[in-house]
Design an enzyme around this catalytic site. Structure first.
Site, mmCIF file in Angstrom:
data_model
loop_
_atom_site.group_PDB
_atom_site.id
_atom_site.type_symbol
_atom_site.label_atom_id
_atom_site.label_comp_id
_atom_site.label_asym_id
_atom_site.label_seq_id
_atom_site.Cartn_x
_atom_site.Cartn_y
_atom_site.Cartn_z
ATOM 1 N N SER A 97 6.085 2.697 14.408
ATOM 2 C CA SER A 97 4.726 2.515 13.908
ATOM 3 C C SER A 97 3.741 3.194 14.856
ATOM 4 O O SER A 97 3.838 4.394 15.084
ATOM 5 C CB SER A 97 4.454 1.022 13.721
ATOM 6 O OG SER A 97 3.307 0.799 12.942
ATOM 7 N N HIS A 231 8.204 -2.866 6.682
ATOM 8 C CA HIS A 231 7.725 -2.164 7.875
ATOM 9 C C HIS A 231 8.552 -2.511 9.110
ATOM 10 O O HIS A 231 8.773 -1.671 9.975
ATOM 11 C CB HIS A 231 6.255 -2.509 8.111
ATOM 12 C CG HIS A 231 5.597 -1.638 9.131
ATOM 13 N ND1 HIS A 231 5.502 -0.271 8.990
ATOM 14 C CD2 HIS A 231 5.012 -1.945 10.314
ATOM 15 C CE1 HIS A 231 4.870 0.235 10.041
ATOM 16 N NE2 HIS A 231 4.572 -0.760 10.860
#
Length: 253
Positions: A97, A231
């Site tokens: 990320s 995610h």
């Protein structure tokens, strides 16, 4: 008398000694609001494969007294300086990320003029630069920030119900989101090292097509792998992720 920690002791967390038969180091860069300890399970699993050095950004855990750095460029500059102070080893950078963004900028700085031996970049859960998905979390109130963290499922909900914990972690979360949401890619030549990209197939932050766009940022080999999950597929698919990382470490040698 308390010894003052060195820069690499502040920034890097060696959970295991480096394997005697490998001079390869995997440097791990956390997500926004994350810390070095997030990578402890991966460090344990890869202890016999490579030296694993998760990065500890300022403003969290044992560095919580320090103000967070609110610029990806500043983070990258500091981390390159720290890596240059270590004994020379072959490096692979792995970022998840926000960490993928920081790792990419570290890789660019290394290739622009450092003597460090960079063997590859592994980017996870992040759109390729210059694609931006500005969620504007930095402008949200605390409740909305916590809601965004819950949506991505990256933090134990029990911690997010503890007001003391929230007060402790919120400055780092806000600083990180300011850094990553204000990041702007500066055009330049593609990396020379190979790039591997990992992504969850149900990630609300990055589509498979956006992950594929990392291909334009390397003149070397490129590989994209998708895993079931969102995610934070890394926690859900730990064994498969460990195998993928081990494959990349062997390939980047």
């Amino acid at each position: 008398m308390t010894n003052t920690p060195t820069a690499h002791e502040l920034w890097l967390r060696p959970y295991h000694p480096a394997p005697q038969d490998s001079d390869l180091t995997l440097v791990c860069f956390p997500h926004a609001g994350g810390s070095a300890s997030y990578f402890r399970p991966l460090a344990d699993a890869l202890a016999d494969t490579a030296e694993v050095l998760p990065v500890q950004y300022p403003g969290r855990q044992d560095r919580r007294a320090e103000p967070p750095l609110t610029s990806v460029a500043r983070l990258a500059d500091e981390i390159v300086t720290v890596l240059e102070s270590l004994p020379r080893r072959r490096l692979v950078l792995f970022g998840h990320s926000m960490g993928a963004c920081v790792a990419f900028e570290v890789a660019r700085r290394i290739e622009r003029g450092s003597s460090l031996d960079l063997r590859g970049l592994i980017a996870s859960g992040r759109t390729a630069p210059p694609t931006l998905r500005d969620t504007k979390v930095r402008f949200m109130d605390d409740d909305a920030v916590i809601g965004e963290i819950r949506r991505l499922n990256g933090t134990d909900d029990r911690l997010l119900l503890d007001d003391d914990v929230i007060r402790m972690i919120m400055p780092a979360i806000r600083g990180d989101y300011l850094a990553v949401e204000s990041y702007r890619y500066e055009p330049g030549p593609p990396l020379r090292c190979p790039v591997s990209v990992l992504v969850g197939d149900d990630d609300p932050q990055v589509t498979l097509a956006e992950a594929e766009e990392w291909r334009a940022h390397t003149a070397g080999d490129f590989r994209l792998r998708a895993f079931p999950g969102g995610h934070f597929y890394l926690a859900e698919q730990k064994d498969r992720v460990v195998r993928a990382l081990a494959e990349d470490l062997a390939r980047f040698r």
